[in-house]
Design a protein around this motif. Sequence first.
Motif, PDB file in Angstrom:
ATOM      1  N   ILE A   1       0.843  -1.209   0.000  1.00  6.31           N
ATOM      2  CA  ILE A   1       0.000   0.000   0.000  1.00  6.31           C
ATOM      3  C   ILE A   1       0.870   1.248   0.000  1.00  6.31           C
ATOM      4  N   VAL A   2       1.886   1.271   0.859  1.00  8.80           N
ATOM      5  CA  VAL A   2       2.774   2.436   0.916  1.00  8.80           C
ATOM      6  C   VAL A   2       3.543   2.582  -0.399  1.00  8.80           C
ATOM      7  N   ALA A   3       3.972   1.464  -0.981  1.00 11.14           N
ATOM      8  CA  ALA A   3       4.692   1.528  -2.257  1.00 11.14           C
ATOM      9  C   ALA A   3       3.798   2.081  -3.368  1.00 11.14           C
ATOM     10  N   LEU A   4       2.544   1.677  -3.398  1.00  9.54           N
ATOM     11  CA  LEU A   4       1.621   2.216  -4.398  1.00  9.54           C
ATOM     12  C   LEU A   4       1.377   3.708  -4.183  1.00  9.54           C
ATOM     13  N   ALA A   5       1.243   4.114  -2.918  1.00  8.02           N
ATOM     14  CA  ALA A   5       1.061   5.542  -2.625  1.00  8.02           C
ATOM     15  C   ALA A   5       2.282   6.335  -3.078  1.00  8.02           C
ATOM     16  N   ARG A   6       3.460   5.801  -2.828  1.00  2.00           N
ATOM     17  CA  ARG A   6       4.691   6.479  -3.251  1.00  2.00           C
ATOM     18  C   ARG A   6       4.745   6.582  -4.775  1.00  2.00           C
ATOM     19  N   TYR A   7       4.375   5.506  -5.445  1.00  2.00           N
ATOM     20  CA  TYR A   7       4.357   5.501  -6.908  1.00  2.00           C
ATOM     21  C   TYR A   7       3.406   6.567  -7.438  1.00  2.00           C
ATOM     22  N   LEU A   8       2.235   6.673  -6.840  1.00  2.00           N
ATOM     23  CA  LEU A   8       1.281   7.703  -7.249  1.00  2.00           C
ATOM     24  C   LEU A   8       1.851   9.102  -7.051  1.00  2.00           C
ATOM     25  N   ILE A   9       2.467   9.322  -5.897  1.00  2.00           N
ATOM     26  CA  ILE A   9       3.005  10.644  -5.596  1.00  2.00           C
ATOM     27  C   ILE A   9       4.119  11.021  -6.567  1.00  2.00           C
ATOM     28  N   LEU A  10       4.986  10.072  -6.869  1.00  2.00           N
ATOM     29  CA  LEU A  10       6.126  10.368  -7.741  1.00  2.00           C
ATOM     30  C   LEU A  10       5.729  10.559  -9.197  1.00  2.00           C
ATOM     31  N   ASP A  11       4.820   9.736  -9.687  1.00  2.00           N
ATOM     32  CA  ASP A  11       4.563   9.687 -11.125  1.00  2.00           C
ATOM     33  C   ASP A  11       3.166  10.120 -11.544  1.00  2.00           C
ATOM     34  N   MET A  12       2.408  10.726 -10.648  1.00  2.00           N
ATOM     35  CA  MET A  12       1.016  11.045 -10.980  1.00  2.00           C
ATOM     36  C   MET A  12       0.907  11.974 -12.185  1.00  2.00           C
ATOM     37  N   LYS A  13       1.784  12.961 -12.281  1.00  2.00           N
ATOM     38  CA  LYS A  13       1.694  13.913 -13.394  1.00  2.00           C
ATOM     39  C   LYS A  13       1.978  13.259 -14.740  1.00  2.00           C
ATOM     40  N   ALA A  14       2.803  12.208 -14.729  1.00  2.00           N
ATOM     41  CA  ALA A  14       3.150  11.528 -15.974  1.00  2.00           C
ATOM     42  C   ALA A  14       2.170  10.405 -16.325  1.00  2.00           C
ATOM     43  N   MET A  15       1.267  10.075 -15.424  1.00  2.00           N
ATOM     44  CA  MET A  15       0.329   8.966 -15.654  1.00  2.00           C
ATOM     45  C   MET A  15      -0.932   9.452 -16.354  1.00  2.00           C
ATOM     46  N   ASP A  16      -1.470   8.569 -17.173  1.00  2.00           N
ATOM     47  CA  ASP A  16      -2.776   8.882 -17.734  1.00  2.00           C
ATOM     48  C   ASP A  16      -3.849   8.539 -16.691  1.00  2.00           C
ATOM     49  N   ASP A  17      -5.063   8.958 -16.955  1.00  2.00           N
ATOM     50  CA  ASP A  17      -6.145   8.796 -15.978  1.00  2.00           C
ATOM     51  C   ASP A  17      -6.397   7.333 -15.612  1.00  2.00           C
TER      52      ASP A  17
ATOM     53  N   SER B   1      -4.783   3.421  -7.883  1.00  2.00           N
ATOM     54  CA  SER B   1      -5.644   3.756  -6.739  1.00  2.00           C
ATOM     55  C   SER B   1      -6.543   2.585  -6.368  1.00  2.00           C
ATOM     56  N   ALA B   2      -7.107   1.939  -7.365  1.00  2.00           N
ATOM     57  CA  ALA B   2      -7.962   0.773  -7.114  1.00  2.00           C
ATOM     58  C   ALA B   2      -7.152  -0.372  -6.502  1.00  2.00           C
ATOM     59  N   SER B   3      -5.915  -0.517  -6.939  1.00  2.00           N
ATOM     60  CA  SER B   3      -5.051  -1.553  -6.362  1.00  2.00           C
ATOM     61  C   SER B   3      -4.790  -1.291  -4.883  1.00  2.00           C
ATOM     62  N   ALA B   4      -4.508  -0.042  -4.542  1.00  2.00           N
ATOM     63  CA  ALA B   4      -4.286   0.312  -3.140  1.00  2.00           C
ATOM     64  C   ALA B   4      -5.557   0.075  -2.328  1.00  2.00           C
ATOM     65  N   LEU B   5      -6.696   0.440  -2.880  1.00  2.00           N
ATOM     66  CA  LEU B   5      -7.965   0.221  -2.202  1.00  2.00           C
ATOM     67  C   LEU B   5      -8.238  -1.270  -2.011  1.00  2.00           C
ATOM     68  N   LEU B   6      -7.931  -2.063  -3.017  1.00  2.00           N
ATOM     69  CA  LEU B   6      -8.111  -3.513  -2.922  1.00  2.00           C
ATOM     70  C   LEU B   6      -7.211  -4.110  -1.841  1.00  2.00           C
ATOM     71  N   LEU B   7      -5.971  -3.644  -1.763  1.00  2.00           N
ATOM     72  CA  LEU B   7      -5.069  -4.117  -0.709  1.00  2.00           C
ATOM     73  C   LEU B   7      -5.578  -3.713   0.671  1.00  2.00           C
ATOM     74  N   ALA B   8      -6.079  -2.491   0.792  1.00  2.00           N
ATOM     75  CA  ALA B   8      -6.625  -2.044   2.079  1.00  2.00           C
ATOM     76  C   ALA B   8      -7.843  -2.884   2.464  1.00  2.00           C
ATOM     77  N   ALA B   9      -8.700  -3.176   1.500  1.00  2.00           N
ATOM     78  CA  ALA B   9      -9.861  -4.027   1.771  1.00  2.00           C
ATOM     79  C   ALA B   9      -9.418  -5.431   2.174  1.00  2.00           C
ATOM     80  N   THR B  10      -8.347  -5.912   1.570  1.00  2.00           N
ATOM     81  CA  THR B  10      -7.807  -7.224   1.922  1.00  2.00           C
ATOM     82  C   THR B  10      -7.364  -7.253   3.379  1.00  2.00           C
ATOM     83  N   VAL B  11      -6.715  -6.181   3.836  1.00  2.00           N
ATOM     84  CA  VAL B  11      -6.297  -6.090   5.229  1.00  2.00           C
ATOM     85  C   VAL B  11      -7.516  -6.157   6.147  1.00  2.00           C
TER      86      VAL B  11
END
Length: 136
Positions: free
Chosen positions: A82-98, A105-115
């Motif tokens: 979850i933290v790695a996905l958040a870091r990835y979003l923070i670093l590369d959000m401007k370069a990512m498409d929608d 974001s859905a992957s992080a949410l899925l991991l949180a739901a798994t917890v």
Amino acid sequence: MHRLYTKFGLPVIGLFEHLILIIITLATLVAIGQEVWLMISNRHVALADLLLLFIYLEVLAMVAVYAAEGQLPVRMPIYIGIVALARYLILDMKAMDDWRVLAVSASALLLAATVVVIKVGQSYFSTESDNGRSAR
């Protein structure tokens, strides 16, 4: 054959297990040192740097729990993910498409739901042997 394995095999496996835990700990400490040195040399601390340090901290905590209890709660690697996905979003959000932002974001949410599912499952379906252990 079983006695031979129990007498010699298990201690050898335990020795390798401890050796690998030491290697993981040392490698994580070196990575922490390198990251801190980079922040000092850049004279700048970014949120991505702090999140990376949290990932390293979780790895150290995971090693400590494994060394102390001999087993690894499955939630700990999920927290790291979850933290790695958040870091990835923070670093590369401007370069990512929608769609990529949505997928990460859905992957992080899925991991949180798994917890949450694991935590609820431990609360409702714990066995007698689990009662002495605290859920992590």
